[in-house]
Scaffold this motif. Structure first.
Motif, short mmCIF file in Angstrom:
data_model
loop_
_atom_site.label_atom_id
_atom_site.label_comp_id
_atom_site.label_asym_id
_atom_site.label_seq_id
_atom_site.Cartn_x
_atom_site.Cartn_y
_atom_site.Cartn_z
N ASN A 208 -0.66 -10.75 -0.37
CA ASN A 208 0.34 -10.44 0.75
C ASN A 208 1.88 -10.36 0.22
O ASN A 208 2.58 -9.67 0.80
N ARG A 209 1.92 -11.27 -0.75
CA ARG A 209 3.36 -11.45 -1.26
C ARG A 209 3.80 -10.24 -2.24
O ARG A 209 4.83 -9.68 -1.94
N TYR A 210 2.93 -9.61 -2.93
CA TYR A 210 3.27 -8.95 -4.12
C TYR A 210 2.99 -7.59 -3.77
O TYR A 210 3.14 -6.65 -4.48
N PHE A 211 1.78 -7.34 -3.06
CA PHE A 211 1.09 -5.98 -2.57
C PHE A 211 0.96 -5.68 -1.32
O PHE A 211 0.02 -5.06 -0.83
N ALA A 212 2.05 -5.98 -0.40
CA ALA A 212 2.24 -5.94 0.93
C ALA A 212 1.99 -4.43 1.37
O ALA A 212 1.71 -4.24 2.50
#
Length: 164
Positions: free
Chosen positions: A111-115
């Protein structure tokens, strides 16, 4: 020494191939389980966690016999009941690892890096990370406990006065 390494490699590769069966079962069944949990009214995040759990438990049932027979060559050990209890114990520990790591990977990596990726891609990627870590827990647990005589059962049996 070389023969020992070859045997260890053979056991690892056999377990890996057996784990592919379990991982495939786990990976594929997680999707319909998620839709089932969503249909039952669970929110997206709990539905993901429950579906990872249900997929894992399905794979555990599917994987016992191939692991016993092919990976650890324990087909004729005569200890199937005992091995199944130890297999389930290790599987439950690795299940907790898989769900926890999958959830952490989803929350803190996907969720943080591949939103920008779809929810399905983020969930399945996180699930694969959890499966990888639980594979290691399963391999070492089954190698050193499940399909190996540890003597614990015999000690418990003699303390309880049982002779069978």
């Amino acid at each position: 020494m070389k023969k020992l390494k070859n045997k260890e490699l053979r056991v690892f590769v056999s377990f890996f191939l057996t784990a592919i069966l379990g991982a495939g079962t786990n990976f594929i069944t997680q999707i319909p389980y998620k839709y089932l949990f969503l249909h039952l009214g669970f929110a997206d995040k709990p539905a993901f966690n429950f579906s990872v759990s249900a997929g894992y438990l399905t794979a555990t049932v599917v994987s016992f016999v191939p692991a016993k027979v092919f990976a650890f060559s324990a087909k004729e050990s005569g200890n199937t009941r005992r091995e199944s209890v130890k297999f389930l114990t290790i599987a439950l520990l690795a299940w907790g690892i898989q769900v926890g790591v999958s959830s952490l990977a989803f929350d803190h990596l996907a969720n943080r890096y591949f939103a920008e990726q779809s929810l399905l891609v983020r969930e399945k990627s996180s699930h694969v990370v959890g499966m990888g870590v639980s594979f290691l827990a399963n391999y070492f647990g089954h190698k050193f406990l499940t399909f190996r005589s540890t003597g614990i059962y015999n000690r418990i049996k003699t303390r309880n006065g049982r002779q069978n």
